[in-house]
Design a protein around this motif. Structure first.
Motif, PDB file in Angstrom:
ATOM      1  N   GLY A   1       0.793  -1.226   0.000  1.00  0.00           N
ATOM      2  CA  GLY A   1       0.000   0.000   0.000  1.00  0.00           C
ATOM      3  C   GLY A   1       0.823   1.273   0.000  1.00  0.00           C
ATOM      4  O   GLY A   1       0.315   2.340   0.337  1.00  0.00           O
ATOM      5  N   CYS A   2       2.087   1.173  -0.419  1.00  0.00           N
ATOM      6  CA  CYS A   2       2.992   2.331  -0.394  1.00  0.00           C
ATOM      7  C   CYS A   2       3.126   3.031  -1.734  1.00  0.00           C
ATOM      8  O   CYS A   2       3.516   4.201  -1.787  1.00  0.00           O
ATOM      9  CB  CYS A   2       4.384   1.885   0.051  1.00  0.00           C
ATOM     10  N   VAL A   3       2.815   2.318  -2.807  1.00  0.00           N
ATOM     11  CA  VAL A   3       2.994   2.842  -4.160  1.00  0.00           C
ATOM     12  C   VAL A   3       1.750   2.526  -4.974  1.00  0.00           C
ATOM     13  O   VAL A   3       1.168   1.447  -4.836  1.00  0.00           O
ATOM     14  CB  VAL A   3       4.237   2.198  -4.831  1.00  0.00           C
ATOM     15  N   SER A   4       1.372   3.470  -5.818  1.00  0.00           N
ATOM     16  CA  SER A   4       0.293   3.192  -6.769  1.00  0.00           C
ATOM     17  C   SER A   4       0.863   3.263  -8.176  1.00  0.00           C
ATOM     18  O   SER A   4       1.784   4.030  -8.452  1.00  0.00           O
ATOM     19  CB  SER A   4      -0.854   4.192  -6.613  1.00  0.00           C
ATOM     20  N   ARG A   5       0.328   2.399  -9.027  1.00  0.00           N
ATOM     21  CA  ARG A   5       0.726   2.395 -10.434  1.00  0.00           C
ATOM     22  C   ARG A   5      -0.531   2.597 -11.271  1.00  0.00           C
ATOM     23  O   ARG A   5      -1.532   1.931 -11.062  1.00  0.00           O
ATOM     24  CB  ARG A   5       1.389   1.073 -10.816  1.00  0.00           C
ATOM     25  N   SER A   6      -0.456   3.527 -12.194  1.00  0.00           N
ATOM     26  CA  SER A   6      -1.575   3.755 -13.111  1.00  0.00           C
ATOM     27  C   SER A   6      -1.018   3.828 -14.521  1.00  0.00           C
ATOM     28  O   SER A   6       0.175   4.045 -14.719  1.00  0.00           O
ATOM     29  CB  SER A   6      -2.319   5.042 -12.748  1.00  0.00           C
ATOM     30  N   ARG A   7      -1.878   3.664 -15.488  1.00  0.00           N
ATOM     31  CA  ARG A   7      -1.422   3.730 -16.878  1.00  0.00           C
ATOM     32  C   ARG A   7      -0.805   5.094 -17.157  1.00  0.00           C
ATOM     33  O   ARG A   7      -1.333   6.128 -16.747  1.00  0.00           O
ATOM     34  CB  ARG A   7      -2.579   3.489 -17.847  1.00  0.00           C
ATOM     35  N   HIS A   8       0.314   5.073 -17.841  1.00  0.00           N
ATOM     36  CA  HIS A   8       0.991   6.309 -18.242  1.00  0.00           C
ATOM     37  C   HIS A   8       0.102   7.023 -19.257  1.00  0.00           C
ATOM     38  O   HIS A   8      -0.489   6.387 -20.134  1.00  0.00           O
ATOM     39  CB  HIS A   8       2.350   5.959 -18.864  1.00  0.00           C
ATOM     40  N   PRO A   9      -0.034   8.344 -19.147  1.00  0.00           N
ATOM     41  CA  PRO A   9      -0.951   9.059 -20.042  1.00  0.00           C
ATOM     42  C   PRO A   9      -0.535   9.072 -21.517  1.00  0.00           C
ATOM     43  O   PRO A   9      -1.399   9.197 -22.387  1.00  0.00           O
ATOM     44  CB  PRO A   9      -0.963  10.482 -19.478  1.00  0.00           C
ATOM     45  N   THR A  10       0.751   8.902 -21.810  1.00  0.00           N
ATOM     46  CA  THR A  10       1.182   8.981 -23.215  1.00  0.00           C
ATOM     47  C   THR A  10       1.916   7.734 -23.705  1.00  0.00           C
ATOM     48  O   THR A  10       2.062   7.559 -24.906  1.00  0.00           O
ATOM     49  CB  THR A  10       2.097  10.207 -23.443  1.00  0.00           C
TER      50      THR A  10
ATOM     51  N   ARG B   1       1.642   3.804 -23.638  1.00  0.00           N
ATOM     52  CA  ARG B   1       0.761   2.691 -23.263  1.00  0.00           C
ATOM     53  C   ARG B   1       1.513   1.512 -22.675  1.00  0.00           C
ATOM     54  O   ARG B   1       0.918   0.656 -22.028  1.00  0.00           O
ATOM     55  CB  ARG B   1      -0.041   2.244 -24.474  1.00  0.00           C
ATOM     56  N   ARG B   2       2.829   1.443 -22.891  1.00  0.00           N
ATOM     57  CA  ARG B   2       3.622   0.334 -22.362  1.00  0.00           C
ATOM     58  C   ARG B   2       4.055   0.581 -20.926  1.00  0.00           C
ATOM     59  O   ARG B   2       4.504  -0.338 -20.259  1.00  0.00           O
ATOM     60  CB  ARG B   2       4.882   0.116 -23.216  1.00  0.00           C
TER      61      ARG B   2
END
Length: 156
Positions: free
Chosen positions: A86-95, A97-98
């Motif tokens: 619960g220390c880091v969040s990962r989300s899709r990069h806006p530009t 896609r990889r």
């Protein structure tokens, strides 16, 4: 048996061995400082680095690995652990896609800050054997040794 072939008449004259011994002693102090926070040294370095980094642009795993001087694949494995904690969040990069955009969670920022206070205290104690001038010279020496590897794109 003739023994080890070496350029050093005494083991204490080997800079590599001296660095090995000092590094191991310092790492023991850091592990002890991080134990109450349930963080390994590499988890701390990556979490603290991510918390430190400017996030005006999305921070990728590659960016974080370059900043911390860590291997990209190992960084990925540690990030998964930090995400589970619960220390880091990962989300899709806006530009891209990889890639993923990384960010510390509020809990991650609190943990990084608390652990950092203990790590800095351990550093002050460990490096307290050096006066201010000696510490400045030591730091410059370390930076000089690292520079050839940084110029190749990442410390190895």
């Amino acid at each position: 048996m003739t023994g080890l072939e070496t350029a050093y008449p005494d083991a204490s004259l080997s800079p590599g061995l001296a660095l090995w011994r000092v590094t191991n002693a310092w790492q023991r102090a850091i592990r002890a400082a991080l134990a109450p926070h349930d963080l390994t040294h590499v988890q701390f370095v990556l979490l603290a680095s991510l918390t430190w980094m400017d996030r005006s642009e999305p921070v990728t795993q590659q960016d974080l690995a370059a900043h911390a001087g860590t291997d990209v694949m190992m960084t990925s494995q540690v990030l998964r652990t930090l995400e589970t904690k619960g220390c880091v969040s990962r989300s899709r990069h806006p530009t891209d896609r990889r890639a993923y955009a990384l960010a510390p969670t509020p809990a991650g920022v609190r943990l990084a800050s608390a652990a950092n206070a203990d790590v800095e205290a351990a550093d002050r104690e460990y490096f307290g054997a050096l006066d201010d001038d000696a510490r400045a010279v030591f730091l410059r020496c370390l930076q000089t040794l690292e520079e050839p590897y940084r110029s190749r794109g990442r410390a190895r």
